[in-house]
Motif scaffolding. Structure first.
Motif, mmCIF file in Angstrom:
data_model
loop_
_atom_site.group_PDB
_atom_site.id
_atom_site.type_symbol
_atom_site.label_atom_id
_atom_site.label_comp_id
_atom_site.label_asym_id
_atom_site.label_seq_id
_atom_site.Cartn_x
_atom_site.Cartn_y
_atom_site.Cartn_z
ATOM 1 N N PRO A 61 -9.160 11.957 -3.226
ATOM 2 C CA PRO A 61 -8.225 11.383 -2.370
ATOM 3 C C PRO A 61 -7.854 10.794 -1.127
ATOM 4 O O PRO A 61 -7.279 10.490 -0.520
ATOM 5 C CB PRO A 61 -6.921 11.142 -4.175
ATOM 6 C CG PRO A 61 -7.129 12.184 -4.526
ATOM 7 C CD PRO A 61 -8.648 12.637 -3.923
ATOM 8 N N GLY A 62 -7.552 12.185 -0.827
ATOM 9 C CA GLY A 62 -6.771 12.985 -0.097
ATOM 10 C C GLY A 62 -7.112 12.403 1.381
ATOM 11 O O GLY A 62 -6.579 11.912 3.135
ATOM 12 N N TYR A 63 -8.228 12.390 1.439
ATOM 13 C CA TYR A 63 -9.098 12.033 2.820
ATOM 14 C C TYR A 63 -8.502 11.226 2.782
ATOM 15 O O TYR A 63 -9.262 9.981 3.898
ATOM 16 C CB TYR A 63 -11.104 12.378 2.647
ATOM 17 C CG TYR A 63 -11.143 14.367 2.237
ATOM 18 C CD1 TYR A 63 -10.603 15.017 4.181
ATOM 19 C CD2 TYR A 63 -11.972 14.741 1.269
ATOM 20 C CE1 TYR A 63 -10.929 16.051 3.725
ATOM 21 C CE2 TYR A 63 -12.052 16.244 1.521
ATOM 22 C CZ TYR A 63 -11.445 17.140 1.945
ATOM 23 O OH TYR A 63 -11.518 17.625 2.057
ATOM 24 N N PHE A 64 -8.824 10.068 1.869
ATOM 25 C CA PHE A 64 -8.825 8.392 2.299
ATOM 26 C C PHE A 64 -7.923 7.908 2.049
ATOM 27 O O PHE A 64 -7.285 7.075 2.875
ATOM 28 C CB PHE A 64 -9.400 7.803 0.873
ATOM 29 C CG PHE A 64 -11.137 8.129 0.702
ATOM 30 C CD1 PHE A 64 -11.560 7.070 1.533
ATOM 31 C CD2 PHE A 64 -11.456 9.226 0.481
ATOM 32 C CE1 PHE A 64 -13.120 7.313 1.152
ATOM 33 C CE2 PHE A 64 -12.729 9.286 -0.066
ATOM 34 C CZ PHE A 64 -13.725 8.547 0.955
ATOM 35 N N ILE A 65 -6.761 8.937 2.857
ATOM 36 C CA ILE A 65 -5.018 8.416 2.986
ATOM 37 C C ILE A 65 -4.493 9.098 3.900
ATOM 38 O O ILE A 65 -4.375 8.447 4.920
ATOM 39 C CB ILE A 65 -3.981 8.821 1.397
ATOM 40 C CG1 ILE A 65 -4.713 8.503 0.193
ATOM 41 C CG2 ILE A 65 -2.936 8.713 1.708
ATOM 42 C CD1 ILE A 65 -3.708 9.325 -1.176
ATOM 43 N N ILE A 66 -5.191 10.042 4.260
ATOM 44 C CA ILE A 66 -4.519 11.106 5.619
ATOM 45 C C ILE A 66 -5.522 10.051 6.543
ATOM 46 O O ILE A 66 -4.424 10.152 7.683
ATOM 47 C CB ILE A 66 -5.073 12.552 5.070
ATOM 48 C CG1 ILE A 66 -3.890 12.898 3.867
ATOM 49 C CG2 ILE A 66 -4.455 12.977 6.563
ATOM 50 C CD1 ILE A 66 -4.210 14.412 3.699
ATOM 51 N N THR A 105 -5.021 5.956 12.623
ATOM 52 C CA THR A 105 -4.027 4.628 13.489
ATOM 53 C C THR A 105 -3.080 4.466 13.808
ATOM 54 O O THR A 105 -2.293 4.117 15.064
ATOM 55 C CB THR A 105 -3.088 4.129 11.251
ATOM 56 O OG1 THR A 105 -4.087 3.397 11.036
ATOM 57 C CG2 THR A 105 -1.919 2.424 12.446
ATOM 58 N N LEU A 106 -2.405 6.249 13.678
ATOM 59 C CA LEU A 106 -1.802 6.431 15.096
ATOM 60 C C LEU A 106 -2.150 7.200 16.697
ATOM 61 O O LEU A 106 -1.547 6.548 17.383
ATOM 62 C CB LEU A 106 -0.888 8.168 14.295
ATOM 63 C CG LEU A 106 0.037 7.953 13.437
ATOM 64 C CD1 LEU A 106 0.397 9.445 12.782
ATOM 65 C CD2 LEU A 106 1.137 7.211 13.641
ATOM 66 N N MET A 123 -2.617 3.367 18.096
ATOM 67 C CA MET A 123 -1.884 3.129 18.366
ATOM 68 C C MET A 123 -0.209 3.408 20.141
ATOM 69 O O MET A 123 -0.271 2.779 20.605
ATOM 70 C CB MET A 123 -0.224 3.403 17.105
ATOM 71 C CG MET A 123 -0.499 2.669 16.140
ATOM 72 S SD MET A 123 0.873 3.059 14.938
ATOM 73 C CE MET A 123 2.604 3.141 16.052
ATOM 74 N N THR A 124 -1.548 4.707 20.302
ATOM 75 C CA THR A 124 -0.637 5.383 21.575
ATOM 76 C C THR A 124 -1.428 4.692 22.439
ATOM 77 O O THR A 124 -0.555 4.722 24.077
ATOM 78 C CB THR A 124 -1.453 6.971 21.937
ATOM 79 O OG1 THR A 124 -3.219 6.804 21.230
ATOM 80 C CG2 THR A 124 -0.249 8.086 20.323
ATOM 81 N N GLY A 125 -2.984 3.844 22.549
ATOM 82 C CA GLY A 125 -2.993 3.371 23.481
ATOM 83 C C GLY A 125 -2.670 2.215 23.506
ATOM 84 O O GLY A 125 -2.584 1.209 24.259
ATOM 85 N N TYR A 126 -3.042 1.574 22.469
ATOM 86 C CA TYR A 126 -1.919 0.078 22.131
ATOM 87 C C TYR A 126 -0.769 0.226 23.219
ATOM 88 O O TYR A 126 -0.243 -0.568 23.645
ATOM 89 C CB TYR A 126 -1.643 -0.102 20.766
ATOM 90 C CG TYR A 126 -0.941 -1.768 20.859
ATOM 91 C CD1 TYR A 126 -2.472 -2.662 21.208
ATOM 92 C CD2 TYR A 126 0.118 -1.552 20.329
ATOM 93 C CE1 TYR A 126 -1.303 -4.051 20.633
ATOM 94 C CE2 TYR A 126 0.226 -3.356 20.088
ATOM 95 C CZ TYR A 126 -0.393 -4.076 19.958
ATOM 96 O OH TYR A 126 0.710 -5.357 20.114
#
Length: 94
Positions: A27-32, A38-39, A42-45
């Motif tokens: 589950p850790g892979y599918f959360i982290i 996403t982060l 966001m830098t390009g956005y």
């Protein structure tokens, strides 16, 4: 007739079952990973620059309107100090 539909249904059912087991085991892979991805996106956005000039967006590069405006701006310069009239501005912000 139902053979084609049931084959697809069984295949999808088995595939999603195995995907669920994989997610349950790690589950850790599918959360982290999605949060980090996403982060990173966001830098390009944040660096996105908007273009709101309608002349740039909707007129051709070498259109007649741009050449006529260049001629008008060349021969009829706007005097901003003496008897200024807002209606004489050919291009806002210039």
């Amino acid at each position: 007739m139902t053979c084609g539909i049931s084959c697809v249904d069984k295949t999808l059912n088995k595939s999603f079952y195995h995907l669920g087991i994989c997610i349950a085991k790690h589950p850790g892979y599918f959360i982290i990973i999605p949060v980090l991805l996403t982060l990173l996106c966001m830098t390009g956005y944040q660096q996105l620059k908007y273009q709101i000039d309608p002349e740039y967006l909707f007129s051709p590069i070498a259109g007649e309107g741009k050449t006529e405006r260049a001629i008008v701006e060349q021969y009829f310069k706007v005097n901003y100090t003496h008897r200024f009239n807002v209606g004489r501005i050919t291009r806002p912000g210039k």
